[in-house]
Scaffold this motif. Structure first.
Motif, mmCIF file in Angstrom:
data_model
loop_
_atom_site.group_PDB
_atom_site.id
_atom_site.type_symbol
_atom_site.label_atom_id
_atom_site.label_comp_id
_atom_site.label_asym_id
_atom_site.label_seq_id
_atom_site.Cartn_x
_atom_site.Cartn_y
_atom_site.Cartn_z
ATOM 1 N N HIS A 59 47.819 26.693 4.360
ATOM 2 C CA HIS A 59 47.073 25.445 4.171
ATOM 3 C C HIS A 59 46.242 25.443 2.894
ATOM 4 O O HIS A 59 46.158 24.421 2.204
ATOM 5 N N TYR A 60 45.646 26.602 2.554
ATOM 6 C CA TYR A 60 44.661 26.623 1.473
ATOM 7 C C TYR A 60 45.118 27.253 0.167
ATOM 8 O O TYR A 60 44.487 27.028 -0.873
ATOM 9 N N CYS A 61 46.163 28.053 0.188
ATOM 10 C CA CYS A 61 46.400 28.912 -0.970
ATOM 11 C C CYS A 61 47.386 28.363 -1.980
ATOM 12 O O CYS A 61 47.919 29.118 -2.801
ATOM 13 N N GLY A 62 47.603 27.048 -1.951
ATOM 14 C CA GLY A 62 48.319 26.426 -3.053
ATOM 15 C C GLY A 62 47.397 26.196 -4.232
ATOM 16 O O GLY A 62 47.759 26.439 -5.383
ATOM 17 N N LYS A 63 46.165 25.772 -3.926
ATOM 18 C CA LYS A 63 45.199 25.461 -4.983
ATOM 19 C C LYS A 63 44.058 26.465 -5.040
ATOM 20 O O LYS A 63 43.149 26.319 -5.859
ATOM 21 N N ARG A 64 44.103 27.461 -4.170
ATOM 22 C CA ARG A 64 43.086 28.502 -4.168
ATOM 23 C C ARG A 64 43.757 29.867 -4.143
ATOM 24 O O ARG A 64 44.926 29.989 -3.781
ATOM 25 N N GLN A 65 43.020 30.891 -4.532
ATOM 26 C CA GLN A 65 43.540 32.260 -4.476
ATOM 27 C C GLN A 65 42.946 32.947 -3.251
ATOM 28 O O GLN A 65 41.742 33.143 -3.161
ATOM 29 N N CYS A 66 43.815 33.328 -2.307
ATOM 30 C CA CYS A 66 43.352 33.930 -1.064
ATOM 31 C C CYS A 66 43.466 35.449 -1.114
ATOM 32 O O CYS A 66 44.508 35.992 -1.478
ATOM 33 N N HIS A 67 42.406 36.106 -0.724
ATOM 34 C CA HIS A 67 42.349 37.560 -0.592
ATOM 35 C C HIS A 67 42.231 37.832 0.906
ATOM 36 O O HIS A 67 41.158 37.664 1.500
ATOM 37 N N VAL A 68 43.345 38.219 1.527
ATOM 38 C CA VAL A 68 43.407 38.362 2.979
ATOM 39 C C VAL A 68 43.277 39.837 3.349
ATOM 40 O O VAL A 68 44.109 40.660 2.957
ATOM 41 N N LEU A 69 42.249 40.153 4.114
ATOM 42 C CA LEU A 69 41.987 41.544 4.490
ATOM 43 C C LEU A 69 42.690 41.899 5.796
ATOM 44 O O LEU A 69 42.821 41.061 6.694
ATOM 45 N N SER A 70 43.149 43.141 5.887
ATOM 46 C CA SER A 70 43.538 43.769 7.146
ATOM 47 C C SER A 70 42.681 45.018 7.273
ATOM 48 O O SER A 70 42.709 45.886 6.387
ATOM 49 N N LEU A 71 41.913 45.114 8.338
ATOM 50 C CA LEU A 71 40.907 46.167 8.447
ATOM 51 C C LEU A 71 41.485 47.470 8.986
ATOM 52 O O LEU A 71 42.429 47.480 9.782
ATOM 53 N N ALA A 72 40.901 48.572 8.552
ATOM 54 C CA ALA A 72 41.351 49.911 8.938
ATOM 55 C C ALA A 72 41.294 50.085 10.452
ATOM 56 O O ALA A 72 40.323 49.690 11.104
ATOM 57 N N GLY A 73 42.355 50.682 10.997
ATOM 58 C CA GLY A 73 42.396 50.988 12.418
ATOM 59 C C GLY A 73 42.965 49.889 13.288
ATOM 60 O O GLY A 73 43.214 50.104 14.475
ATOM 61 N N PHE A 74 43.203 48.699 12.724
ATOM 62 C CA PHE A 74 43.699 47.574 13.507
ATOM 63 C C PHE A 74 45.154 47.275 13.171
ATOM 64 O O PHE A 74 45.543 47.263 11.992
ATOM 65 N N ALA A 75 45.947 47.011 14.209
ATOM 66 C CA ALA A 75 47.324 46.531 14.056
ATOM 67 C C ALA A 75 48.158 47.409 13.129
ATOM 68 O O ALA A 75 48.917 46.916 12.301
ATOM 69 N N GLY A 76 47.989 48.718 13.261
ATOM 70 C CA GLY A 76 48.806 49.658 12.506
ATOM 71 C C GLY A 76 48.217 50.153 11.203
ATOM 72 O O GLY A 76 48.776 51.063 10.582
ATOM 73 N N GLN A 77 47.080 49.601 10.782
ATOM 74 C CA GLN A 77 46.435 50.106 9.568
ATOM 75 C C GLN A 77 45.789 51.463 9.862
ATOM 76 O O GLN A 77 45.227 51.666 10.936
#
Length: 288
Positions: A59-77
């Motif tokens: 929704h947002y990252c056509g006109k914005r730059q998104c920095h999406v985090l995945s945190l340590a210890g969650f979902a395989g990180q």
């Protein structure tokens, strides 16, 4: 080798080295960057990867730059050996500075909103706008008003001990029960449960205890970023009506200047899954 090709190879090699170095600088999270324009940082909640924001990024990252985090210890990180919330906050502040992100919009869900609050409170000049998706600055105070800092620590440690005492089957059943109260659609529950099964148990327990033991309300007046708080209430309608839950949210955020609080009527805790159109409409109006 032609000079132009050699230059290209060198640039690619340098970018790979810098990429690995950058990752080593913030082991508490992985970052996926998409789009161009004004920066937006998206932080997921407990046990969720950055993927939970997939439709939000679309929704947002056509006109914005998104920095999406995945945190340590969650979902395989990979997990880390230090308290997650405090470590993510400091390393995210470093990341913003090192990448010269100018007053990014920070959007956080649940635990991610809690981290966003801490970042905006401790490093107010770094955050342009803050969007908090369904969390409170003092979770336990919502259930037990008037708790002291010492009591919060005792409650958190008791909770941690009880969770550690569960066997794998009981822990899985408890997680599934919680997710069913937080998400409406079965396919979304199944997805979140899959992430939970890939999460490091000690990280989940310790981070929940870390969050429970803290009370961010005394530092809310340090936040200078305009803030939007999006909450939910229908999962708890047996305990009160919308007005009572709205008052609960507003009372917890009363020390935060320039805050707007809105509660969804058709979404549980994972608002981005249950009612994304409502969430986007509120965030669009807030950002514009």
């Amino acid at each position: 080798m032609p000079r132009s090709l050699l230059k290209t190879v060198v640039m690619i090699a340098a970018s790979l080295v810098l990429g690995h170095a950058a990752a080593a600088d913030h082991p508490s999270f992985k970052v996926d960057v998409t789009g161009q324009g004004a920066p937006v940082i998206l932080i997921p909640g407990l046990g969720s990867p950055g993927e939970v924001w997939a439709s939000t990024v679309a929704h947002y990252c056509g006109k914005r730059q998104c920095h999406v985090l995945s945190l340590a210890g969650f979902a395989g990180q990979p997990a880390i050996g230090t308290p997650l919330i405090a470590t993510v906050e400091q390393q995210l502040s470093d990341y913003i500075r090192e990448h010269k992100l100018e007053h990014p919009v920070v959007i956080g869900h649940s635990l991610g909103g809690f981290i966003g609050m801490k970042l905006a409170s401790d490093h107010p000049a770094q955050v342009g706008r803050l969007v908090i998706v369904d969390t409170l600055p003092a979770l336990m105070a919502a259930r037990i008003p008037g708790t002291t800092p010492e009591q919060l620590k005792l409650i958190a440690e008791d909770m941690r001990t009880r969770m550690l005492g569960q066997d794998a089957q009981a822990a899985s059943a408890s997680t599934l029960e919680s997710l069913r109260s937080m998400i409406s659609k079965q396919e979304d529950i199944d997805r979140a449960m899959g992430w939970a099964k890939q999460s490091d148990r000690m990280t989940v327990i310790n981070t929940l205890a870390e969050m429970t033991a803290d009370d961010l309300r005394p530092g809310l007046n340090h936040i200078t970023a305009p803030t939007l708080v999006l909450g939910s209430w229908i999962a708890y309608k047996n305990y009160g009506n919308k007005d009572s839950f709205t008052q609960l949210y507003k009372s917890q955020y009363q020390q935060l200047p320039n805050v707007k609080v809105e509660l969804a009527d058709n979404a549980r805790h994972f608002i981005m899954y249950d009612d994304p159109a409502w969430m986007y409409d509120r965030i669009d109006n807030f950002l514009n």
